[in-house]
Motif scaffolding. Sequence first.
Motif, PDB file in Angstrom:
ATOM      1  N   TRP A   1      -5.009 -16.259  -9.565  1.00 24.37           N
ATOM      2  CA  TRP A   1      -3.556 -16.088  -9.480  1.00 24.37           C
ATOM      3  C   TRP A   1      -3.150 -14.623  -9.498  1.00 24.37           C
ATOM      4  O   TRP A   1      -2.123 -14.253  -8.938  1.00 24.37           O
ATOM      5  N   THR A   2      -3.977 -13.787 -10.101  1.00 25.45           N
ATOM      6  CA  THR A   2      -3.692 -12.348 -10.055  1.00 25.45           C
ATOM      7  C   THR A   2      -3.822 -11.860  -8.615  1.00 25.45           C
ATOM      8  O   THR A   2      -2.949 -11.151  -8.098  1.00 25.45           O
ATOM      9  N   ALA A   3      -4.899 -12.286  -7.956  1.00 19.88           N
ATOM     10  CA  ALA A   3      -5.133 -11.862  -6.562  1.00 19.88           C
ATOM     11  C   ALA A   3      -4.030 -12.374  -5.642  1.00 19.88           C
ATOM     12  O   ALA A   3      -3.642 -11.709  -4.681  1.00 19.88           O
TER      13      ALA A   3
ATOM     14  N   LEU B   1      -8.750  -4.867  -9.841  1.00 23.26           N
ATOM     15  CA  LEU B   1      -9.054  -4.953  -8.398  1.00 23.26           C
ATOM     16  C   LEU B   1      -8.196  -6.037  -7.731  1.00 23.26           C
ATOM     17  O   LEU B   1      -7.822  -5.922  -6.566  1.00 23.26           O
ATOM     18  N   ALA B   2      -7.903  -7.089  -8.494  1.00 26.23           N
ATOM     19  CA  ALA B   2      -7.071  -8.171  -7.948  1.00 26.23           C
ATOM     20  C   ALA B   2      -5.589  -7.817  -7.993  1.00 26.23           C
ATOM     21  O   ALA B   2      -4.768  -8.564  -7.463  1.00 26.23           O
TER      22      ALA B   2
ATOM     23  N   PHE C   1      -7.809   2.167  -6.883  1.00 24.56           N
ATOM     24  CA  PHE C   1      -8.490   0.903  -6.547  1.00 24.56           C
ATOM     25  C   PHE C   1      -7.690  -0.340  -6.904  1.00 24.56           C
ATOM     26  O   PHE C   1      -8.065  -1.448  -6.542  1.00 24.56           O
ATOM     27  N   LYS C   2      -6.564  -0.166  -7.584  1.00 21.73           N
ATOM     28  CA  LYS C   2      -5.796  -1.344  -8.030  1.00 21.73           C
ATOM     29  C   LYS C   2      -5.338  -2.179  -6.826  1.00 21.73           C
ATOM     30  O   LYS C   2      -4.805  -1.653  -5.864  1.00 21.73           O
ATOM     31  N   GLY C   3      -5.629  -3.457  -6.866  1.00 18.49           N
ATOM     32  CA  GLY C   3      -5.188  -4.365  -5.805  1.00 18.49           C
ATOM     33  C   GLY C   3      -6.068  -4.346  -4.571  1.00 18.49           C
ATOM     34  O   GLY C   3      -5.776  -5.013  -3.575  1.00 18.49           O
ATOM     35  N   LYS C   4      -7.160  -3.603  -4.602  1.00 20.63           N
ATOM     36  CA  LYS C   4      -8.048  -3.495  -3.437  1.00 20.63           C
ATOM     37  C   LYS C   4      -8.590  -4.868  -3.027  1.00 20.63           C
ATOM     38  O   LYS C   4      -8.859  -5.102  -1.853  1.00 20.63           O
TER      39      LYS C   4
ATOM     40  N   LYS D   1      -4.651  -7.723   0.804  1.00 27.42           N
ATOM     41  CA  LYS D   1      -5.331  -6.501   1.229  1.00 27.42           C
ATOM     42  C   LYS D   1      -6.727  -6.744   1.781  1.00 27.42           C
ATOM     43  O   LYS D   1      -7.302  -5.874   2.404  1.00 27.42           O
ATOM     44  N   ASN D   2      -7.274  -7.902   1.472  1.00 23.01           N
ATOM     45  CA  ASN D   2      -8.695  -8.050   1.693  1.00 23.01           C
ATOM     46  C   ASN D   2      -9.016  -9.421   2.281  1.00 23.01           C
ATOM     47  O   ASN D   2      -8.706 -10.437   1.660  1.00 23.01           O
ATOM     48  N   LYS D   3      -9.611  -9.439   3.464  1.00 25.61           N
ATOM     49  CA  LYS D   3      -9.805 -10.750   4.092  1.00 25.61           C
ATOM     50  C   LYS D   3     -10.840 -11.590   3.341  1.00 25.61           C
ATOM     51  O   LYS D   3     -10.750 -12.802   3.317  1.00 25.61           O
ATOM     52  N   ASP D   4     -11.778 -10.933   2.665  1.00 26.80           N
ATOM     53  CA  ASP D   4     -12.756 -11.698   1.875  1.00 26.80           C
ATOM     54  C   ASP D   4     -12.080 -12.459   0.746  1.00 26.80           C
ATOM     55  O   ASP D   4     -12.568 -13.470   0.281  1.00 26.80           O
ATOM     56  N   ALA D   5     -10.946 -11.898   0.304  1.00 25.15           N
ATOM     57  CA  ALA D   5     -10.270 -12.522  -0.837  1.00 25.15           C
ATOM     58  C   ALA D   5      -9.607 -13.840  -0.447  1.00 25.15           C
ATOM     59  O   ALA D   5      -9.017 -14.502  -1.283  1.00 25.15           O
ATOM     60  N   SER D   6      -9.709 -14.234   0.832  1.00 18.13           N
ATOM     61  CA  SER D   6      -9.145 -15.523   1.231  1.00 18.13           C
ATOM     62  C   SER D   6      -9.798 -16.649   0.445  1.00 18.13           C
ATOM     63  O   SER D   6      -9.253 -17.735   0.331  1.00 18.13           O
TER      64      SER D   6
END
Length: 328
Positions: A229-231, A258-259, A300-303, A308-313
């Motif tokens: 939920w953070t991400a 990072l999230a 790096f916050k939120g990287k 921001k990040n397609k891997d985070a899908s």
Amino acid sequence: MNITTKFMGFEIKSPIIVGSCDLTSNIENLLKIEQAGAGAVILKSLFEEQITQEMNVNVRVLSSNFSGYPEAYDYIKQSTRQESISKYLDLIKEAKSKLTIPVIASINCISASEWMSFVKKIEEAGADGIELNMFILPSDINLSHEDVERLYEDVVQVIKRATSLPISLKISNYFTSLTRFAQKVSWLGISNLNIFNRFYTCDLNIDTLETYPVAKLSSQYEFYNTLRWTAILSHEIRSNLTSGTGVYRTEDPIKLLLAGADTIQVVSAIYTEGYEFITKANEKLISWMEAKGYNSIPDFKGKLATRKNKDASSFHRVQFMKYYSGIE
Ligand SMILES: Cc1cc2nc3c(=O)[nH]c(=O)nc-3n(C[C@H](O)[C@H](O)[C@H](O)COP(=O)(O)O)c2cc1C
């Protein structure tokens, strides 16, 4: 190395903050929390229910002396309420006189009206902000999801009108559309959203046929829900974000940063590891930043937040099918 971050309008020296719990209800512990390196502290919540309960106990104990004088009940109730509140205000004053980190008062709200006058007193006592610990289990069949959400919004709006202090709203993840709700509530002018608070849980005793409380502390596995939920939320809301629940390992705060979290709240880890956990988490963050070549948290916050990040899908993924395919 700069590990300062933003929290409720303050620049704080560390992203590790200690959440509201029994440990944050006395000055000795608060001093240890600051010495261990926390960036801020949230005091134990004052519960609407707790005040009402204490008032009722006093009324029962003293009622024999006052039978036939109904105005005496009101007096006892009123003075007990004042006593609970003034003890809390004394804690705020003492904490503010001895600590340099932000001290946030916490109130458990169900109805906004109860707290209107109290919020002003919290402000006068010197608290740096107020956290609204809102605990509405959506179990009432007569309440639609809009009704439940409106309760939160009304409380925030009323408290906001009553004080100029920054407000943090601490919520659970029991929402039909958590992302939309979090965004909406962040537009109401709160300074911080705190995910998540923790409901009392109970079990059944099959011998006595009674209920009993369980699991006061969170488990490490609850962390993954917080991380998800953070991400997802970190780029959708206008306020700062505090993330917590299930933070037990010193690398967990790094993951939450990072999230996209601005601050990380710890409670259970302090119960199990002691205040040292705060120091170790700060040290881990600094050594990791050095190894990665980051100078400050914004680097790096939120990287790894979903936007921001397609891997985070994978944070949106809920089915296990692919993961478990082939496992018999
Ligand atoms: C003993 C104990 C007392 C707590 N009291 C409060 C409280 O008064 N107000 C509040 O907002 N949260 C309270 N919490 C919840 C914590 O602030 C935190 O949200 C929760 O424990 C999840 O974080 P953790 O996994 O680091 O423990 C309490 C938690 C514990 C374990």
